[in-house]
Write a protein that holds these residues in place. Structure first.
Motif, short mmCIF file in Angstrom:
data_model
loop_
_atom_site.label_atom_id
_atom_site.label_comp_id
_atom_site.label_asym_id
_atom_site.label_seq_id
_atom_site.Cartn_x
_atom_site.Cartn_y
_atom_site.Cartn_z
N VAL A 100 -30.76 -16.70 -17.80
CA VAL A 100 -31.22 -15.35 -18.16
C VAL A 100 -32.56 -15.09 -17.47
O VAL A 100 -32.79 -14.02 -16.90
N GLY A 101 -33.43 -16.10 -17.52
CA GLY A 101 -34.72 -15.97 -16.84
C GLY A 101 -34.56 -15.76 -15.35
O GLY A 101 -35.17 -14.88 -14.75
N THR A 102 -33.73 -16.57 -14.74
CA THR A 102 -33.51 -16.48 -13.30
C THR A 102 -32.87 -15.15 -12.93
O THR A 102 -33.29 -14.48 -11.98
N LEU A 103 -31.85 -14.76 -13.66
CA LEU A 103 -31.16 -13.51 -13.33
C LEU A 103 -32.03 -12.29 -13.62
O LEU A 103 -31.89 -11.26 -12.94
N SER A 104 -32.95 -12.38 -14.56
CA SER A 104 -33.85 -11.25 -14.80
C SER A 104 -34.74 -11.05 -13.58
O SER A 104 -35.06 -9.92 -13.22
N ILE A 105 -35.13 -12.14 -12.91
CA ILE A 105 -35.90 -12.02 -11.67
C ILE A 105 -35.06 -11.28 -10.63
O ILE A 105 -35.57 -10.44 -9.89
N PHE A 106 -33.77 -11.58 -10.58
CA PHE A 106 -32.87 -10.91 -9.64
C PHE A 106 -32.92 -9.39 -9.83
O PHE A 106 -32.96 -8.63 -8.87
N PHE A 107 -32.97 -8.96 -11.08
CA PHE A 107 -32.98 -7.52 -11.33
C PHE A 107 -34.37 -6.91 -11.17
O PHE A 107 -34.50 -5.79 -10.71
N ILE A 108 -35.40 -7.66 -11.52
CA ILE A 108 -36.78 -7.15 -11.38
C ILE A 108 -37.17 -7.05 -9.90
O ILE A 108 -37.79 -6.09 -9.48
N GLU A 109 -36.79 -8.04 -9.13
CA GLU A 109 -37.14 -8.12 -7.72
C GLU A 109 -35.94 -7.87 -6.82
O GLU A 109 -35.84 -8.46 -5.75
N SER A 110 -35.03 -7.02 -7.22
CA SER A 110 -33.77 -6.86 -6.50
C SER A 110 -33.96 -6.43 -5.05
O SER A 110 -33.18 -6.82 -4.18
N ALA A 111 -34.97 -5.66 -4.75
CA ALA A 111 -35.17 -5.21 -3.37
C ALA A 111 -35.36 -6.38 -2.42
O ALA A 111 -34.92 -6.32 -1.26
N SER A 112 -35.98 -7.45 -2.88
CA SER A 112 -36.21 -8.61 -2.01
C SER A 112 -35.00 -9.53 -1.92
O SER A 112 -35.03 -10.52 -1.21
N MET A 113 -33.92 -9.21 -2.64
CA MET A 113 -32.74 -10.07 -2.69
C MET A 113 -31.65 -9.65 -1.70
O MET A 113 -30.71 -10.39 -1.48
N LEU A 124 -26.30 -9.84 0.24
CA LEU A 124 -27.47 -10.57 -0.25
C LEU A 124 -28.04 -11.46 0.85
O LEU A 124 -27.32 -11.97 1.70
N ASN A 125 -29.35 -11.64 0.81
CA ASN A 125 -29.96 -12.63 1.68
C ASN A 125 -29.88 -14.00 1.00
O ASN A 125 -29.33 -14.11 -0.10
N ILE A 126 -30.46 -15.01 1.59
CA ILE A 126 -30.34 -16.36 1.04
C ILE A 126 -30.99 -16.45 -0.35
O ILE A 126 -30.49 -17.15 -1.23
N THR A 127 -32.08 -15.74 -0.56
CA THR A 127 -32.73 -15.73 -1.87
C THR A 127 -31.82 -15.09 -2.91
O THR A 127 -31.65 -15.61 -4.01
N GLY A 128 -31.22 -13.96 -2.56
CA GLY A 128 -30.30 -13.29 -3.48
C GLY A 128 -29.09 -14.15 -3.80
O GLY A 128 -28.64 -14.20 -4.95
N GLU A 129 -28.59 -14.86 -2.79
CA GLU A 129 -27.45 -15.76 -3.03
C GLU A 129 -27.84 -16.89 -3.97
O GLU A 129 -27.05 -17.30 -4.82
N PHE A 130 -29.06 -17.39 -3.83
CA PHE A 130 -29.55 -18.44 -4.74
C PHE A 130 -29.54 -17.95 -6.18
O PHE A 130 -29.13 -18.65 -7.08
N PHE A 131 -29.98 -16.72 -6.37
CA PHE A 131 -30.06 -16.19 -7.73
C PHE A 131 -28.69 -15.83 -8.29
O PHE A 131 -28.42 -16.07 -9.46
N ILE A 132 -27.81 -15.26 -7.49
CA ILE A 132 -26.52 -14.79 -8.00
C ILE A 132 -25.60 -15.96 -8.37
O ILE A 132 -24.73 -15.81 -9.23
N LYS A 133 -25.81 -17.13 -7.79
CA LYS A 133 -24.97 -18.28 -8.14
C LYS A 133 -25.11 -18.64 -9.61
O LYS A 133 -24.22 -19.24 -10.20
N ASP A 134 -26.20 -18.22 -10.22
CA ASP A 134 -26.41 -18.53 -11.64
C ASP A 134 -25.41 -17.82 -12.54
O ASP A 134 -25.22 -18.23 -13.69
N VAL A 135 -24.78 -16.77 -12.05
CA VAL A 135 -23.75 -16.10 -12.85
C VAL A 135 -22.62 -17.08 -13.15
O VAL A 135 -22.18 -17.22 -14.29
N SER A 136 -22.15 -17.80 -12.13
CA SER A 136 -21.06 -18.76 -12.35
C SER A 136 -21.55 -19.96 -13.15
O SER A 136 -20.82 -20.48 -14.00
#
Length: 158
Positions: free
Chosen positions: A102-115, A124-136
């Protein structure tokens, strides 16, 4: 011919049944161990170089952006891994894992422009891919919680 085909079919069903039973037996501990490996790896890397996590925190939760916080997170991830390996308190460990995600994915939504990549959504860029893997991985944590609850209910029912 019909008897031979019927017996072949029955033998194939038994073989498949055996394979599926084996999968049922090994899947839960394998799920725990593989998620433990992920957490062990993530936790250890925070001690080698806290700057990527600190950087992600600076753009989202600046008040948490310190090496000390990153080291605490790394230690909690290593502890989580060890508990997954041992199989102790799995439903509580699963909840802790969900809180991490939840903490990691909240960063994804707060900083979505950089993802996102230069193309924009949905690339997604590599940072966004790192964060989205947390869904699974959050789904895996839910499965571990469910499996532990089922195991505990079966123990009480005996």
């Amino acid at each position: 011919m019909t008897v031979s085909t019927a017996s072949q079919s029955q033998a194939q069903q038994q073989s498949e049944s055996g394979i599926y039973h084996l999968i049922q037996v090994i899947a839960p501990p394998l799920l725990r161990v593989t998620l433990g490996i992920v957490f062990l790896w993530l936790g250890i890397t925070k001690f080698f170089d806290p700057s990527p996590v600190r950087g992600a925190l600076e753009g989202s939760y600046a008040f948490l952006a310190s090496d000390t916080i990153v080291y605490i997170l790394g230690g909690l991830e290593i502890l989580t891994a060890l508990l997954l390996f041992i199989g102790i308190g799995l439903r509580f460990v699963g909840v802790l894992i969900l809180l991490f995600f939840v903490g990691t994915l909240s960063i994804f939504f707060i900083e979505s422009a950089s993802m996102y990549s230069d193309v924009g959504f949905p690339a997604l860029n590599i940072t966004g891919e790192f964060f989205i893997k947390d869904v699974s991985l959050a789904g895996v944590a839910l499965m571990i919680i469910a499996q532990d609850m089922t195991r505990q209910a079966m123990k009480r029912g005996r």
